[in-house]
Design an enzyme around this catalytic site. Structure first.
Site, PDB file in Angstrom:
ATOM      1  N   HIS A 166       2.699  -3.546   6.801  1.00  0.00           N
ATOM      2  CA  HIS A 166       1.765  -2.467   6.500  1.00  0.00           C
ATOM      3  C   HIS A 166       1.791  -1.447   7.639  1.00  0.00           C
ATOM      4  O   HIS A 166       2.462  -1.629   8.644  1.00  0.00           O
ATOM      5  CB  HIS A 166       0.328  -3.020   6.416  1.00  0.00           C
ATOM      6  CG  HIS A 166       0.062  -3.900   5.249  1.00  0.00           C
ATOM      7  ND1 HIS A 166      -0.824  -3.574   4.259  1.00  0.00           N
ATOM      8  CD2 HIS A 166       0.550  -5.125   4.908  1.00  0.00           C
ATOM      9  CE1 HIS A 166      -0.869  -4.537   3.360  1.00  0.00           C
ATOM     10  NE2 HIS A 166      -0.045  -5.501   3.723  1.00  0.00           N
ATOM     11  N   GLU A 214       0.825  -4.663  11.046  1.00  0.00           N
ATOM     12  CA  GLU A 214       0.502  -3.246  10.872  1.00  0.00           C
ATOM     13  C   GLU A 214       1.374  -2.498  11.867  1.00  0.00           C
ATOM     14  O   GLU A 214       1.278  -2.716  13.077  1.00  0.00           O
ATOM     15  CB  GLU A 214      -0.979  -2.989  11.198  1.00  0.00           C
ATOM     16  CG  GLU A 214      -1.967  -3.759  10.330  1.00  0.00           C
ATOM     17  CD  GLU A 214      -2.286  -3.078   9.014  1.00  0.00           C
ATOM     18  OE1 GLU A 214      -1.996  -1.886   8.869  1.00  0.00           O
ATOM     19  OE2 GLU A 214      -2.812  -3.762   8.127  1.00  0.00           O
ATOM     20  N   ARG A 220       0.926   4.387   0.410  1.00  0.00           N
ATOM     21  CA  ARG A 220       1.045   5.470   1.394  1.00  0.00           C
ATOM     22  C   ARG A 220       1.639   5.007   2.721  1.00  0.00           C
ATOM     23  O   ARG A 220       1.883   5.832   3.610  1.00  0.00           O
ATOM     24  CB  ARG A 220      -0.338   6.062   1.646  1.00  0.00           C
ATOM     25  CG  ARG A 220      -1.339   5.072   2.223  1.00  0.00           C
ATOM     26  CD  ARG A 220      -2.738   5.662   2.154  1.00  0.00           C
ATOM     27  NE  ARG A 220      -3.775   4.694   2.536  1.00  0.00           N
ATOM     28  CZ  ARG A 220      -5.071   4.913   2.375  1.00  0.00           C
ATOM     29  NH1 ARG A 220      -5.486   6.043   1.838  1.00  0.00           N
ATOM     30  NH2 ARG A 220      -5.955   4.021   2.743  1.00  0.00           N
ATOM     31  N   GLU A 221       1.871   3.710   2.875  1.00  0.00           N
ATOM     32  CA  GLU A 221       2.340   3.191   4.169  1.00  0.00           C
ATOM     33  C   GLU A 221       3.871   3.231   4.219  1.00  0.00           C
ATOM     34  O   GLU A 221       4.556   2.200   4.269  1.00  0.00           O
ATOM     35  CB  GLU A 221       1.744   1.784   4.379  1.00  0.00           C
ATOM     36  CG  GLU A 221       0.210   1.860   4.427  1.00  0.00           C
ATOM     37  CD  GLU A 221      -0.517   0.527   4.288  1.00  0.00           C
ATOM     38  OE1 GLU A 221       0.130  -0.536   4.366  1.00  0.00           O
ATOM     39  OE2 GLU A 221      -1.758   0.551   4.103  1.00  0.00           O
ATOM     40  N   HIS A 235       0.860  -1.187   0.000  1.00  0.00           N
ATOM     41  CA  HIS A 235       0.000   0.000   0.000  1.00  0.00           C
ATOM     42  C   HIS A 235       0.891   1.230   0.000  1.00  0.00           C
ATOM     43  O   HIS A 235       1.644   1.467   0.952  1.00  0.00           O
ATOM     44  CB  HIS A 235      -0.940  -0.016   1.213  1.00  0.00           C
ATOM     45  CG  HIS A 235      -1.965  -1.105   1.107  1.00  0.00           C
ATOM     46  ND1 HIS A 235      -2.369  -1.870   2.174  1.00  0.00           N
ATOM     47  CD2 HIS A 235      -2.649  -1.557   0.016  1.00  0.00           C
ATOM     48  CE1 HIS A 235      -3.286  -2.753   1.757  1.00  0.00           C
ATOM     49  NE2 HIS A 235      -3.456  -2.578   0.456  1.00  0.00           N
ATOM     50  N   ARG A 265      -3.000   4.617  -2.318  1.00  0.00           N
ATOM     51  CA  ARG A 265      -2.866   3.287  -1.724  1.00  0.00           C
ATOM     52  C   ARG A 265      -2.614   2.175  -2.754  1.00  0.00           C
ATOM     53  O   ARG A 265      -1.792   1.291  -2.552  1.00  0.00           O
ATOM     54  CB  ARG A 265      -4.152   2.964  -0.955  1.00  0.00           C
ATOM     55  CG  ARG A 265      -4.377   1.488  -0.608  1.00  0.00           C
ATOM     56  CD  ARG A 265      -5.709   1.340   0.103  1.00  0.00           C
ATOM     57  NE  ARG A 265      -6.157  -0.036   0.242  1.00  0.00           N
ATOM     58  CZ  ARG A 265      -6.067  -0.749   1.364  1.00  0.00           C
ATOM     59  NH1 ARG A 265      -5.513  -0.239   2.438  1.00  0.00           N
ATOM     60  NH2 ARG A 265      -6.549  -1.969   1.415  1.00  0.00           N
TER      61      ARG A 265
HETATM   62  O1  0X9 Z   1      -6.677  -3.545   4.399  1.00  0.00           O
HETATM   63  C1  0X9 Z   1      -5.572  -4.103   4.370  1.00  0.00           C
HETATM   64  O2  0X9 Z   1      -5.100  -4.616   3.385  1.00  0.00           O
HETATM   65  C2  0X9 Z   1      -4.748  -4.159   5.642  1.00  0.00           C
HETATM   66  N1  0X9 Z   1      -4.842  -2.921   6.356  1.00  0.00           N
HETATM   67  S1  0X9 Z   1      -4.231  -1.570   5.696  1.00  0.00           S
HETATM   68  O3  0X9 Z   1      -4.697  -0.430   6.422  1.00  0.00           O
HETATM   69  N2  0X9 Z   1      -2.656  -1.608   5.846  1.00  0.00           N
HETATM   70  O4  0X9 Z   1      -4.552  -1.527   4.322  1.00  0.00           O
HETATM   71  C3  0X9 Z   1      -5.287  -5.264   6.512  1.00  0.00           C
HETATM   72  C4  0X9 Z   1      -5.445  -6.592   5.825  1.00  0.00           C
HETATM   73  C5  0X9 Z   1      -4.530  -7.548   6.433  1.00  0.00           C
HETATM   74  N3  0X9 Z   1      -3.808  -8.261   5.466  1.00  0.00           N
HETATM   75  C6  0X9 Z   1      -2.497  -8.005   5.236  1.00  0.00           C
HETATM   76  N4  0X9 Z   1      -1.912  -7.017   5.853  1.00  0.00           N
HETATM   77  N5  0X9 Z   1      -1.868  -8.814   4.434  1.00  0.00           N
HETATM   78 ZN    ZN Z   2      -1.702  -1.760   4.058  1.00  0.00          ZN
END
Ligand code: 0X9
Ligand code: ZN
Length: 419
Positions: free
Chosen positions: A308, A384, A179-180, A177, A235
């Site tokens: 993430h 995360e 922006r992360e 993603h 994103r």
């Molecule tokens: O939505 C997502 O993909 C993840 N949160 S984020 O805010 N970083 O976009 C959570 C999904 C969990 N899955 C993985 N991180 N693989």
């Molecule tokens: Zn993410």
């Protein structure tokens, strides 16, 4: 005729201007609202005012982190009167400006000052080349395919005393993603720490002698470049979809496994979690999947970890279902528990842990489910990183090094305890 030429020239210039103009978040505020039982109310406010949220649709009992443009601030604050709310960013534009003060990176000089600021994509590539050059006998630059726009998905591969390609692999992904940004820096910290201390720490020496490490700081280079040049809060990747003017597929909803399960992604090309038109229709997904399968076939895949931000979580399969239980679930939970304790011991920062679906929300087509069940890694996690919502995606640079240190402690726990 003249007019046609003039107007098409004008259209061309306008298109170029649009492409280059940076999205301004000056005066935008970011609010964190305690949703409680008022899901419908918060959803209604978000859609009525046409706002964007940072962590998906508002959910019961959770926080909704909502970006509010200056013109809507008074309407928004009137709507949420009486609700528990904090301000994450008084002026998101100012926070971004502060974060985007990159220190000049002098090529060739990899040291810990790298972690004092965020960096341009070109400098990230240079960092990898320089780190590799400092350890020429035990590392190489690798790519796991190309992005849609032809950017090589670039990483560093390093190994220990047995030489390359013979030990089981450990793979870190960062910044799928765009922006992360903290994920890029943390994943780089892993490579930097392991390589730099190989010669002096017997523990690190044994880790690197036991596994081959493949570290990919930015697995979504097109999106990352767009987040640096045009829209800090981008994103997805930069893929278009026929029949829509919206750009981007969410690579972390696109992996072709349980992709069709309803509820864990959006079918709307304009949504932040747009799953694509079919599983694996994003070139990045396909490239990463094929590369992981090859690694698994050639040397085995011990551990896969996808970094993430934000929320401070350390998660296990599955995302697609809250009732499916991973084969090794007990062991995965025990490792995740140990990892978060190790993380906390460094700077006192608390992470929660558990399966993706029950810990954060249902997410179909995410890397973890695919790598766990299709590629077949021995251990698969996703984390995360910081924070829990003071700054969200725009995390101040002085938290880069501590984020790297604590994330490494989590990895160290896994390395010491995986069977
Ligand atoms: O939505 C997502 O993909 C993840 N949160 S984020 O805010 N970083 O976009 C959570 C999904 C969990 N899955 C993985 N991180 N693989
Ligand atoms: Zn993410």
């Amino acid at each position: 005729m003249k007019q046609i030429i003039f107007s098409s020239l004008f259209a061309l210039c306008a298109a170029v201007a649009v492409q280059q103009r940076r999205v301004s978040y000056d005066g935008h505020k970011v609010f964190r609202v305690s949703v409680g039982q008022e899901v419908a109310k918060v959803n209604g406010i978000v859609s009525k005012l046409g706002l964007t949220t940072w962590k998906g649709a508002p959910r019961a009992g959770a926080f909704a982190d909502i970006v509010v443009p200056p013109a809507q601030v008074s309407a928004f604050t009137a709507e949420i009167t009486g609700m528990d709310t904090i301000t994450m960013h008084e002026d998101l534009g100012a926070s971004i400006a502060e974060e985007s003060t990159f220190y000049t990176y002098a090529a060739g000089s990899v040291n810990s000052t790298w972690f004092n600021s965020y960096h341009s994509y070109a400098d990230h590539l240079q960092f990898l080349r320089d780190l590799q050059a400092q350890h020429p006998a035990q590392s190489e630059i690798v790519t796991s395919g190309n992005s849609l726009n032809g950017n090589p998905i670039t990483g560093i591969h390093f190994w220990g005393s047995s030489g390359k390609g013979v030990k089981p692999a450990i793979v870190f992904h960062g910044t799928v993603h765009a922006r992360e940004w903290i994920a890029t820096m943390v994943v780089e910290y892993m490579a930097y720490n392991l390589l730099t201390n190989y010669a002096t720490s017997t523990e690190i020496e044994s880790f690197v002698d036991t596994y081959d490490f493949y570290v990919f700081p930015v697995v979504n280079p097109d999106g990352f470049l767009y987040s640096q040049n045009t829209d800090r809060l981008w994103r997805k990747n930069r893929q278009s979809t026929s029949g829509s003017t919206c750009v981007g597929h969410d690579i972390n909803r696109n992996w072709p496994y349980m992709w069709s399960v309803p509820g864990g992604a959006s079918t709307n090309p304009c949504a932040e979690d747009f799953k694509g038109k079919s599983g694996g229709d994003a070139p990045e997904t396909i490239a990463l999947a094929a590369w992981l399968k090859t690694i698994k076939a050639n040397q085995g895949l011990k551990l896969f970890l996808d970094y993430h931000s934000y929320s401070q979580l350390f998660m296990t399969p599955y995302g697609y279902s809250c009732t499916a239980v991973a084969t090794k679930n007990n062991e995965l939970q025990s490792l995740a528990k140990g990892a978060v304790a190790a993380i906390k011991a460094v700077h006192g920062v608390s992470f929660d842990y558990g399966p993706i679906c029950s810990t954060i929300y249902q997410a179909t087509g995410s890397s973890v489910d695919y790598v766990n069940d299709v590629v077949g890694a021995d251990y698969t996690f996703t984390s995360e990183l910081r924070d829990t919502g003071n700054y969200g995606f725009v995390l101040p640079a002085n938290q880069i090094l501590p984020s790297g240190e604590e994330a490494y402690a989590g990895i160290r726990y896994l390395l010491l305890n995986m069977r």
